[in-house]
Write a protein that holds these residues in place. Structure first.
Motif, PDB file in Angstrom:
ATOM      1  N   LYS A 149       0.845  -1.208   0.000  1.00 11.27           N
ATOM      2  CA  LYS A 149       0.000   0.000   0.000  1.00 11.27           C
ATOM      3  C   LYS A 149       0.873   1.248   0.000  1.00 11.27           C
ATOM      4  CE  LYS A 149      -4.115  -2.049   0.909  1.00 11.27           C
ATOM      5  NZ  LYS A 149      -5.116  -2.175  -0.131  1.00 11.27           N
ATOM      6  N   ALA A 160      -6.511   9.686  -1.702  1.00 15.62           N
ATOM      7  CA  ALA A 160      -6.666  10.218  -0.349  1.00 15.62           C
ATOM      8  C   ALA A 160      -5.294  10.552   0.234  1.00 15.62           C
ATOM      9  CB  ALA A 160      -7.357   9.178   0.535  1.00 15.62           C
ATOM     10  N   VAL A 173      -9.294   5.805   7.837  1.00 12.96           N
ATOM     11  CA  VAL A 173      -9.119   4.517   7.163  1.00 12.96           C
ATOM     12  C   VAL A 173      -7.724   3.985   7.461  1.00 12.96           C
ATOM     13  CG1 VAL A 173      -9.206   3.339   4.929  1.00 12.96           C
ATOM     14  CG2 VAL A 173     -10.689   5.301   5.347  1.00 12.96           C
ATOM     15  N   LYS A 202      -4.958   0.928   6.781  1.00 12.86           N
ATOM     16  CA  LYS A 202      -4.642  -0.159   5.847  1.00 12.86           C
ATOM     17  C   LYS A 202      -3.332  -0.821   6.237  1.00 12.86           C
ATOM     18  CE  LYS A 202      -7.148   1.926   2.035  1.00 12.86           C
ATOM     19  NZ  LYS A 202      -7.217   2.238   0.599  1.00 12.86           N
ATOM     20  N   VAL A 219      -8.047  -3.815   5.597  1.00 13.43           N
ATOM     21  CA  VAL A 219      -8.529  -2.436   5.600  1.00 13.43           C
ATOM     22  C   VAL A 219      -9.632  -2.268   6.630  1.00 13.43           C
ATOM     23  CG1 VAL A 219      -9.639  -0.626   4.222  1.00 13.43           C
ATOM     24  CG2 VAL A 219      -7.977  -2.149   3.163  1.00 13.43           C
ATOM     25  N   VAL A 267     -12.264   0.699   8.053  1.00 13.03           N
ATOM     26  CA  VAL A 267     -12.808   2.051   8.034  1.00 13.03           C
ATOM     27  C   VAL A 267     -13.358   2.284   9.440  1.00 13.03           C
ATOM     28  CG1 VAL A 267     -14.481   3.621   6.979  1.00 13.03           C
ATOM     29  CG2 VAL A 267     -13.379   1.860   5.571  1.00 13.03           C
ATOM     30  N   GLU A 320      -5.288   6.782   6.202  1.00 15.08           N
ATOM     31  CA  GLU A 320      -5.761   7.602   5.085  1.00 15.08           C
ATOM     32  C   GLU A 320      -6.950   8.454   5.429  1.00 15.08           C
ATOM     33  OE1 GLU A 320      -5.166   4.822   1.229  1.00 15.08           O
ATOM     34  OE2 GLU A 320      -7.168   5.614   1.547  1.00 15.08           O
ATOM     35  N   GLN A 321      -7.053   9.555   4.696  1.00 15.80           N
ATOM     36  CA  GLN A 321      -8.237  10.407   4.718  1.00 15.80           C
ATOM     37  C   GLN A 321      -9.444   9.586   4.222  1.00 15.80           C
ATOM     38  OE1 GLN A 321      -7.787  12.849   1.312  1.00 15.80           O
ATOM     39  NE2 GLN A 321      -9.427  14.267   1.827  1.00 15.80           N
ATOM     40  N   TYR A 322     -10.585   9.757   4.872  1.00 15.17           N
ATOM     41  CA  TYR A 322     -11.813   9.046   4.489  1.00 15.17           C
ATOM     42  C   TYR A 322     -12.465   9.759   3.302  1.00 15.17           C
ATOM     43  CZ  TYR A 322     -16.637   7.349   4.949  1.00 15.17           C
ATOM     44  OH  TYR A 322     -17.874   6.805   4.719  1.00 15.17           O
ATOM     45  N   LEU A 323     -12.765   9.010   2.261  1.00  9.45           N
ATOM     46  CA  LEU A 323     -13.401   9.584   1.071  1.00  9.45           C
ATOM     47  C   LEU A 323     -14.823   9.051   0.950  1.00  9.45           C
ATOM     48  CD1 LEU A 323     -10.540   9.058  -1.565  1.00  9.45           C
ATOM     49  CD2 LEU A 323     -11.038  11.137  -0.256  1.00  9.45           C
ATOM     50  N   GLU A 357     -18.189   3.821  -5.644  1.00  5.77           N
ATOM     51  CA  GLU A 357     -16.940   3.159  -6.060  1.00  5.77           C
ATOM     52  C   GLU A 357     -17.165   2.402  -7.352  1.00  5.77           C
ATOM     53  OE1 GLU A 357     -14.594   0.991  -3.016  1.00  5.77           O
ATOM     54  OE2 GLU A 357     -16.076   1.798  -1.632  1.00  5.77           O
ATOM     55  N   LYS A 389     -19.198  -5.627  -1.844  1.00  6.02           N
ATOM     56  CA  LYS A 389     -18.315  -6.322  -0.902  1.00  6.02           C
ATOM     57  C   LYS A 389     -19.034  -6.875   0.329  1.00  6.02           C
ATOM     58  CE  LYS A 389     -13.714  -4.913  -2.063  1.00  6.02           C
ATOM     59  NZ  LYS A 389     -13.454  -3.664  -2.779  1.00  6.02           N
ATOM     60  N   MET A 425     -13.019   5.934  -6.797  1.00  4.43           N
ATOM     61  CA  MET A 425     -14.204   6.503  -6.148  1.00  4.43           C
ATOM     62  C   MET A 425     -14.516   7.843  -6.780  1.00  4.43           C
ATOM     63  SD  MET A 425     -14.861   7.251  -2.131  1.00  4.43           S
ATOM     64  CE  MET A 425     -15.036   5.644  -1.432  1.00  4.43           C
ATOM     65  N   ILE A 441      -8.783   4.528  -4.731  1.00  6.27           N
ATOM     66  CA  ILE A 441      -8.879   3.867  -3.430  1.00  6.27           C
ATOM     67  C   ILE A 441      -7.747   2.846  -3.328  1.00  6.27           C
ATOM     68  CG2 ILE A 441     -10.286   2.266  -2.044  1.00  6.27           C
ATOM     69  CD1 ILE A 441     -11.402   5.055  -1.937  1.00  6.27           C
ATOM     70  N   GLU A 442      -7.575   2.074  -4.377  1.00  4.31           N
ATOM     71  CA  GLU A 442      -6.492   1.080  -4.407  1.00  4.31           C
ATOM     72  C   GLU A 442      -6.204   0.690  -5.851  1.00  4.31           C
ATOM     73  OE1 GLU A 442      -7.385  -2.911  -3.165  1.00  4.31           O
ATOM     74  OE2 GLU A 442      -9.318  -2.901  -4.168  1.00  4.31           O
TER      75      GLU A 442
HETATM   76  P1  AMP Z   1      -9.232  -1.552  -0.345  1.00  2.00           P
HETATM   77  O1  AMP Z   1      -8.836  -2.950   0.070  1.00  2.00           O
HETATM   78  O2  AMP Z   1      -8.128  -0.569  -0.288  1.00  2.00           O
HETATM   79  O3  AMP Z   1     -10.018  -1.536  -1.606  1.00  2.00           O
HETATM   80  O4  AMP Z   1     -10.333  -1.105   0.711  1.00  2.00           O
HETATM   81  C1  AMP Z   1     -11.501  -1.864   0.938  1.00  2.00           C
HETATM   82  C2  AMP Z   1     -12.692  -0.953   1.020  1.00  2.00           C
HETATM   83  O5  AMP Z   1     -12.508  -0.001   2.062  1.00  2.00           O
HETATM   84  C3  AMP Z   1     -12.890  -0.120  -0.243  1.00  2.00           C
HETATM   85  O6  AMP Z   1     -13.590  -0.805  -1.235  1.00  2.00           O
HETATM   86  C4  AMP Z   1     -13.643   1.068   0.300  1.00  2.00           C
HETATM   87  O7  AMP Z   1     -15.036   0.782   0.389  1.00  2.00           O
HETATM   88  C5  AMP Z   1     -13.086   1.252   1.684  1.00  2.00           C
HETATM   89  N1  AMP Z   1     -12.041   2.282   1.648  1.00  2.00           N
HETATM   90  C6  AMP Z   1     -10.730   2.124   1.394  1.00  2.00           C
HETATM   91  N2  AMP Z   1     -10.078   3.303   1.427  1.00  2.00           N
HETATM   92  C7  AMP Z   1     -10.995   4.237   1.713  1.00  2.00           C
HETATM   93  C8  AMP Z   1     -10.947   5.656   1.896  1.00  2.00           C
HETATM   94  N3  AMP Z   1      -9.809   6.348   1.805  1.00  2.00           N
HETATM   95  N4  AMP Z   1     -12.119   6.290   2.170  1.00  2.00           N
HETATM   96  C9  AMP Z   1     -13.271   5.600   2.287  1.00  2.00           C
HETATM   97  N5  AMP Z   1     -13.389   4.280   2.143  1.00  2.00           N
HETATM   98  C10 AMP Z   1     -12.267   3.590   1.852  1.00  2.00           C
END
Ligand code: AMP
Ligand code: GLY
Length: 417
Positions: A105, A120, A143, A145, A155, A157, A185-188, A192, A214, A273, A282-283
């Motif tokens: 990450k 973010a 958030v 990770k 991850v 939240v 991370e900052q929450y967004l 998605e 998910k 997103m 996001i990733e």
């Molecule tokens: P990821 O494994 O990084 O995709 O994260 C899993 C889930 O967490 C994502 O599909 C998002 O719904 C949520 N998520 C990850 N990062 C953020 C973020 N910065 N802000 C809000 N939701 C997030």
């Protein structure tokens, strides 16, 4: 002579890849290692683990395989692409070094900051006290990770400071996580979506966008899973959004990876997103998404072997073509998933389904298909409109009979609001 292809992996994603390859007029023979009971109906399965690089290499050499296509990130992270290339074997997928865009990450975040790719804001920590102090200074939700391949479980939240602290303790003080680093991370906020591209260096070939679901239950309730369904034709993603995502995110990322000396040679998956401030990352994943692949690949109308081969050979490809209709896929999962669940339940009614059924976790026992995993299969239906694909998939999924499966009935609900 027809081409001989080896697909590495054993899920619904690999079944969809095998299915797309089986429509190629150039492909003569498909092997899949290790595959599953559904894949075995369309390819010859081979009992080799997806991370057993030496055995895969020996098999490809002995069988005169023309091209290998890798599904899972674990196989890429194990260095299967590097090992095949060192032997002069043609393979589609990223090297171990390029797979860092998914497996680390922090690597992905640093890359995005360095090359101005919208994401973010973040800080990374390996010390619990420092991380805790940072969380206390920032707003919730936040958030967290875990930095490393965590099979989607890394991850959190956190809606409250207490939740954030619990997660930090798990990730930084608990031995079971391996005491790695944490990216905070900052929450967004916003819808998605997943944009996958075939990538070879700085050349990108986008696929239709899809959206994953998910959470385990209807209404986006329950625990996070590997994905309970997906669909294409997202009404809230416009042509301008696609253009922005390609020009501001996907192309600069591929170019950045070239500049960093680790060019991409497989699929780049953008988990994006659409926030009020624009589309953000996001990733990234370094592979086909699951279950997105199961709804996207049924739409390819050109020969998928061509694009796989061109990327594997590092040359320009013809732009793949896609049907414009909608697809929607509903996952059937074992009761209890994503927690503990039982296996070995017989599944019937598959032949009655008017649509495609990709197997995710099945095996064959005494001539029957039985459940063998958390996510068991996905029913994918195609129609002119998303509403029609939704109605059809929900009707077709009911034809599958098994005592120990459940599914969501609201896949695609965000499109119908
Ligand atoms: P990821 O494994 O990084 O995709 O994260 C899993 C889930 O967490 C994502 O599909 C998002 O719904 C949520 N998520 C990850 N990062 C953020 C973020 N910065 N802000 C809000 N939701 C997030
Ligand atoms: N669908 C999310 C993933 O493949 O990681």
């Amino acid at each position: 002579m027809g081409k001989r292809v080896l697909v590495v992996g054993s899920g619904g994603r690999e079944h969809a890849i095998v299915d797309a390859l089986s429509r190629s007029p150039q492909v003569d023979k498909i092997y899949c290692a290790p595959g599953n009971a559904g894949i075995a109906l369309q390819a010859q399965t081979v009992a080799i683990k997806d991370t057993d690089v030496e055995a895969l290499k020996a098999f490809a050499t002995q069988q005169g395989i023309d091209l290998t296509v890798v599904g899972p990130e674990a196989a890429l992270a194990a260095g299967v692409v590097d090992a095949f290339r060192a032997e002069g074997l043609k393979i589609f997928g990223h090297t171990k070094s390029s797979t860092r865009i998914e497996s680390s990450k922090e690597f992905a975040k640093q890359l995005m900051v360095k090359y101005n790719i919208p994401t973010a804001t973040y800080e990374a920590f390996d010390n619990y006290d420092e991380a805790k102090a940072y969380v206390e200074r920032t707003d919730v939700p936040t958030v967290l990770k875990y930095d490393g391949l965590a099979a989607g479980k890394g991850v959190v939240v956190a809606m409250t400071a207490e939740e954030a602290d619990e997660a930090l303790k798990d990730m930084l003080l608990d031995e079971s996580f391996g005491r790695g680093r944490v990216v905070i991370e900052q929450y967004l906020e916003g819808p998605e979506f997943s944009l996958m591209c075939f990538v070879c260096g700085d050349k990108l070939y986008p696929m239709p966008v899809a959206q994953d679901h998910k959470r385990a239950y209807d209404g986006d309730k329950g625990p996070n899973t590997g994905g309970m369904g997906a669909y294409t034709c997202l009404p809230f993603i416009t042509d301008e959004d696609m253009e922005y995502a390609m020009e501001q995110i996907m192309r600069p990322t591929a170019a950045a990876m070239v500049a960093e000396g680790c060019p991409l040679t497989g699929v780049l998956y953008g988990g994006l997103m659409k926030t009020k401030e624009g589309i953000k990352v996001i990733e990234f994943n370094a592979r086909f998404g699951d279950p997105e692949t199961e709804v996207v690949l049924p739409l390819i109308s050109s020969d998928i072997y061509d694009i796989f081969e061109a990327v594997a050979e590092g040359r320009d490809a013809q732009e793949p073509t896609w049907e414009s209709c909608a697809t929607l896929g509903i996952v059937l999962a074992s009761k209890g998933y994503p927690g503990s669940y039982e296996k070995g339940y017989a599944i019937t009614g598959l032949e009655a389904v008017d649509g495609v059924v990709y197997h995710m976790g099945t095996s064959a026992k005494e001539g029957q298909i039985v459940t063998a995993g958390g996510r068991v299969m996905i029913v994918v239906c195609k129609a002119d409109t998303l509403a029609a694909a939704h109605a059809k998939a929900n009707a077709e999924v009911e034809k599958i009979k098994c005592d120990n499966l459940f599914h969501r009935t609201d896949i695609g609900h965000k499109a119908f609001k």
